[in-house]
Design an enzyme around this catalytic site. Structure first.
Site, PDB file in Angstrom:
ATOM      1  CB  CYS A  95      -0.952  -0.156   1.405  1.00  0.00           C
ATOM      2  SG  CYS A  95      -2.172   1.553   1.309  1.00  0.00           S
ATOM      3  CB  CYS A 106      -0.950   2.695   3.874  1.00  0.00           C
ATOM      4  SG  CYS A 106      -2.028   2.012   3.070  1.00  0.00           S
ATOM      5  CG  ASP A 107       2.926   1.376   4.539  1.00  0.00           C
ATOM      6  OD1 ASP A 107       2.351   1.931   5.476  1.00  0.00           O
ATOM      7  OD2 ASP A 107       2.843   0.210   4.332  1.00  0.00           O
TER       8      ASP A 107
END
Ligand code: FAD
Ligand code: NAP
Length: 313
Positions: free
Chosen positions: A132, A135-136
């Site tokens: 992701c 997200c990261d």
């Protein structure tokens, strides 16, 4: 034990849309929202192809959909189903701590990221390996990163990271992208700007690093038999998704895990009467937020018709 007329598994675009239509049909739907409330879109940044929204974050879009469903009286239950029994009526669903009974079921459980399956990938999961980027990606600002894959997800991830990371290596096993042309064109622009480097006809053979500092690079194996080490600190695997249908494997007809629909007089009907499926879990081709929402709408209408014809609603 909890009972419902219509239970919907999943709170992504398919589940929320099914709930909106089921609620408006007076069916008092219950959503069991599963491990990812709001579904896959909550993990992504800008959505630019949802009609009526030129650009909206995935999280904001799903908040809107869930609010809409709640405002119409949908009950959201935070739980995950681990097994089911479709042998009698009502249909039975079980989580770790609860049993649910329902007259009609809409499966909208989506799909999970697919992994490369390398031991080194598992070793560095969460310590340099992610599925992701939105997200990261933040954790890899001004660092060198790799994205694996050639579909829409991989190219979107590469473009997203190109605005954060120092360099993005886009590693694809062929020399042609599966992704939409607009995304491929945007990637080419970033290649010209020197932000993205294409590594084509290459597979990731190993993810390099150590326990202490995490990932330090990847070993790429090319079709011509050569190998190359590329120094990166973050590896984003974006090679597709697997349908979340394993709990129904012995209960419903599936094809490579994709729940088959079109049974009986219902476009979203599965091989078990009263069980309907919507969204990515039943879609081998389109797998978009809008198509998931569309099939969610269809599943709710099919469930309503089924309950009416069965004399239940
Ligand atoms: P999901 O959104 O995956 O939701 C599944 C739901 O089921 C979740 O709430 C989960 O918690 C629940 N669940 C799973 N298992 C269980 C269980 N056992 N019990 C109960 N609940 C369960 N599409 C676009 O149209 N535009 C985009 O820009 C776009 N960008 C994307 C970016 C990324 C990185 C990814 C991965 C996908 C993107 N997509 C995009 C595709 C889009 O996210 C999906 O097509 C869509 O989310 C599918 O919706 P769904 O409701 O079928 O499933
Ligand atoms: P996808 O379209 O299935 O593409 C997967 C990519 O990974 C393909 O390029 C595939 O290579 C590669 N791949 C698969 N297994 C591999 C392996 N073991 N090793 C190396 N490479 C591997 O999956 P996706 O990109 O996640 O997209 C899923 C769905 O979401 C699609 O329908 C997509 O349209 C949608 N989506 C839409 C948007 C958007 O509209 N902006 C954004 C993201 C996702 P091959 O090409 O060689 O098969």
């Amino acid at each position: 034990m909890k009972t419902g007329k219509v239970i919907i598994l999943g709170s992504g675009p398919a589940g929320c849309t099914a709930a909106i239509y089921a609620a408006r049909a007076g069916l008092s739907p219950v959503i069991i929202s599963g491990p990812v409330p709001g579904g896959q879109l909550t993990k992504t940044s800008a959505i630019e192809n949802w009609p009526g929204e030129k650009s909206i974050s995935g999280y904001d879009l799903m908040e809107k959909l869930m609010d809409h469903a709640k405002s119409l009286g949908t009950e959201f239950i935070s739980d995950t189903i681990v097994s089911a029994d479709f042998s009698g009526r009502p249909l039975v669903l079980r989580s770790e701590n609860e049993t649910y009974e329902t007259q009609a079921l809409i499966i909208a459980t989506g799909a999970e990221p697919r992994w490369l399956g390398l031991p080194s990938e598992a070793k560095f999961m969460g310590n340099g390996v992610s599925a992701c980027a939105t997200c990261d990606g933040f954790f890899y600002r001004d660092q060198d990163t790799a994205v694996v894959g050639g579909g829409n997800t991989a190219l979107s991830d590469a473009l997203y990271l190109a605005n954060l990371a120092r360099q993005v290596y886009l590693i694809h096993r062929r020399d042609e992208f599966r992704a939409e042309k607009t995304l491929a064109d945007r990637v080419q622009e970033k290649v010209k700007e020197g932000k993205i480097t294409l590594v084509l006809n290459a597979e990731v053979k190993e993810i390099l690093g150590n326990d202490l500092s995490g990932v330090s690079g990847i070993k790429a194996a090319f079709k011509d038999g050569t190998e190359k080490e590329i120094p990166v600190t973050g590896v984003f695997v974006a090679i597709g998704h697997l349908p979340n249908s394993s709990i129904f494997a012995n209960l419903l007809e599936t094809d490579h895990g994709i729940v088959k629909t079109g049974y009986g007089a219902y476009k979203t009907g599965t091989s078990v009467p009263g069980v309907f499926a919507a969204g990515d879990v039943q879609d081998p081709l389109y797998r978009q937020a809008i198509t998931s929402a569309g099939t969610g709408c269809m599943a709710a209408q099919d469930a309503a018709r089924y309950l009416k014809e069965a004399g239940i609603a």
